[in-house]
Design an enzyme around this catalytic site. Sequence first.
Site, PDB file in Angstrom:
ATOM      1  N   ASP A 142      36.506  36.621  40.972  1.00  0.00           N
ATOM      2  CA  ASP A 142      36.382  36.520  42.424  1.00  0.00           C
ATOM      3  C   ASP A 142      35.584  35.266  42.780  1.00  0.00           C
ATOM      4  OD1 ASP A 142      36.134  36.855  45.117  1.00  0.00           O
ATOM      5  OD2 ASP A 142      35.278  38.865  45.018  1.00  0.00           O
ATOM      6  N   SER A 158      38.343  43.174  41.096  1.00  0.00           N
ATOM      7  CA  SER A 158      37.090  42.730  40.472  1.00  0.00           C
ATOM      8  C   SER A 158      36.028  43.830  40.520  1.00  0.00           C
ATOM      9  CB  SER A 158      36.554  41.466  41.154  1.00  0.00           C
ATOM     10  OG  SER A 158      37.301  40.344  40.727  1.00  0.00           O
ATOM     11  N   HIS A 198      34.989  34.422  46.068  1.00  0.00           N
ATOM     12  CA  HIS A 198      34.476  34.529  47.437  1.00  0.00           C
ATOM     13  C   HIS A 198      32.953  34.457  47.409  1.00  0.00           C
ATOM     14  CE1 HIS A 198      38.505  36.322  47.830  1.00  0.00           C
ATOM     15  NE2 HIS A 198      38.466  35.787  49.040  1.00  0.00           N
TER      16      HIS A 198
END
Lengths: 229, 461
Positions: A102, A155, A104
């Site tokens: 991930d 995730s 983000h």
Amino acid sequence: MEEVLERLANAIIDGEPELAEAAAKEALAAGIPPLEIIERGANRGIQEIGERFSRYDCFLPELILAGDAMNAALPVLLASLSAAEAKSLRLGKVVIATVTGDIHDIGKNIVAALLTVAGFEVFDLGVNVDVKQILRKADEVKADIIALSTLLSTSLPYQKDVVRYLQDSGKRERYFVVVGGGPVAPDWAQQIGADGYGRTAAHAVELCKQLMAQYEPPMREPLVFDYKA
Amino acid sequence: MNPKVQKILTSLDRAHSGPVCSVKDWDSRVIPRTTKAVLARHHLEKMCNPAEPINTDDDVADAFYKAGYDLALEIGMLCPDTERIIKAEEREIQQTMKETPDELTLGSGADLVVMKPRRPEDPYPPLVCVSLGLVLSEELWVPVVVGMIQKKHLVDALHGPSLRTVYGYEVRSGTPYETLLGRYEAQLRQEAMFRAGRPGLAQTGIASATTEYGHLGGMPALAGPANSTMSLCPVELKVTFANFHRIVQGINYGNRLRVGGYSFIGGYAGSPEGALILNIATDLLIPTLLASDYTSSYVYDVRVFGNCGRDAVWANSVAIQAVSRNTRFMRNKIVNETAGPCTEMFFYESAVGLMNHCVSGSSKTTQPRSAGGKYQDYLTPLEAWWCGEVFKSCAGMTRKQANEIAKVLIPKYEAQLASPPKGKSVTECFDLNTMRPSAEYQAIYDRVKSELIDLGMPLRW
């Protein structure tokens, strides 16, 4: 004396690490007690930026830069205190990361910045961070809290892996593990044996504060900070 | 050489030779400082007017376009893998604008649809893709998708819910589970499309793919120009090698390229004005540097985990109008609802967001994001149908009409944006055998729909 403390506060508000460090050194050289410098200079600046953020008068970049400036000034000041005094000024050490797969970062960065502003020593490992890397850092800095973020449902298992690895290696009692992110909910925190869940960045800060103030890891039930039903 | 390949090679080359900039500097200094400076230079600070959430002033849209255009030229995109900036030259942006097609076909056979550039208040109906990557259990995936796509007049393309498991095994992103999941989701799509009688439905990417592995796993089943590959760039204005992988995969398989990038109010962009000029820059840079056929972008408000609040509605209205008025770029614009199925709030949020995006000139949307995508199985076909009804029906409305309706609807939910109702899961409020909502859900739908028709929203179905 007031002038240098004012400059320190402003350097933190303006997110200027070099100026903050220089002002901290100058204040010490002027004979101002370090605790007073922290209270009336550094903390005043960081509290002001925190209030501006909560009023939407400033945004994430200002918060991050203020945290950087605080982190530049604080070591100078803490070095002048006894170990006990220095430790008492920090709420705790947090290793924070967005887990594997991930990339983000924004939610995690807001939490990291707010934790710094609140007085935690934060070690931000970034995004797409491997479980072992998180645990190595937590061990290295003797963290109190491991904070794990993800926005991706695939995730999520890596958050579980952190808790499971700590359990299997007999290290579960060393750290609080707190979780957050888009698909993360209180029942997930419960399911994986995490110590806490925060819905928003502000919730995450309250969560970490309460864990440090009142509890020992591991928690039987996760401490949950969520919207009121 | 394929011109798209040429563009990608040029951008990759710049990713290895452009100006050096760390991610931290980009996020905390370059983005906020450049954005602020451009806003100040164009005298566009403090322009957001929450009392008038949908912009109706062409001059405002054009002024922000100029600022966004300047920003695009000044800033470029950062490649975090190399920590170098990929800059665009003005002639490249202009050339990309000239080469933009007048329309784009998606899907095939009886399911073929035509996407066109849309101006504000354009009567040409925009396209609806369902759904955003909300997680469903494996056993619910096909029935929910069949339900969503069976209404041909409302749904033009399939992106689809995502999965957390493959054959019952938990999927970890970036592992072979994900590669397998890519193929698995593609198979489920084919089954759902066959059962819904829509074998030629346009498809977008692999919804469950969070890395290039999942995309690669599913791509062979989605080859050809009827379908789009999808590559979502990280905020703000970043493009990773993982993005390039997906784009190259899309080129290799002959897909349309849907490349996205978002701008966050409350994030690195700061204010609504900052987020919207970054969004305009995104819409200009992505086709120029990343060879997209259309972009997928929008302004999101991190403070409320959505974009149906006044600030975000305004920012999206200006950003969409700005690019629609000054270019022919086609864009997929997403509404992020926060409330869940079987709530009035979901209907209100989506109505405001989609009406706004439609009248402002968006060519396409991907919907819904029921419950903000937070909970597994909180997605029903009714939200997808509703989004199709609203988005298509609003084509031809004026911005003034839309703004008046928005001013009535937003107060109905804005106090709840910080704590939206979760609603009910699909099994609690929708019968997947009869494909009908529960009586309770149907009543909410009927009530809100009737209210919106009374307010002047031209709902057609």
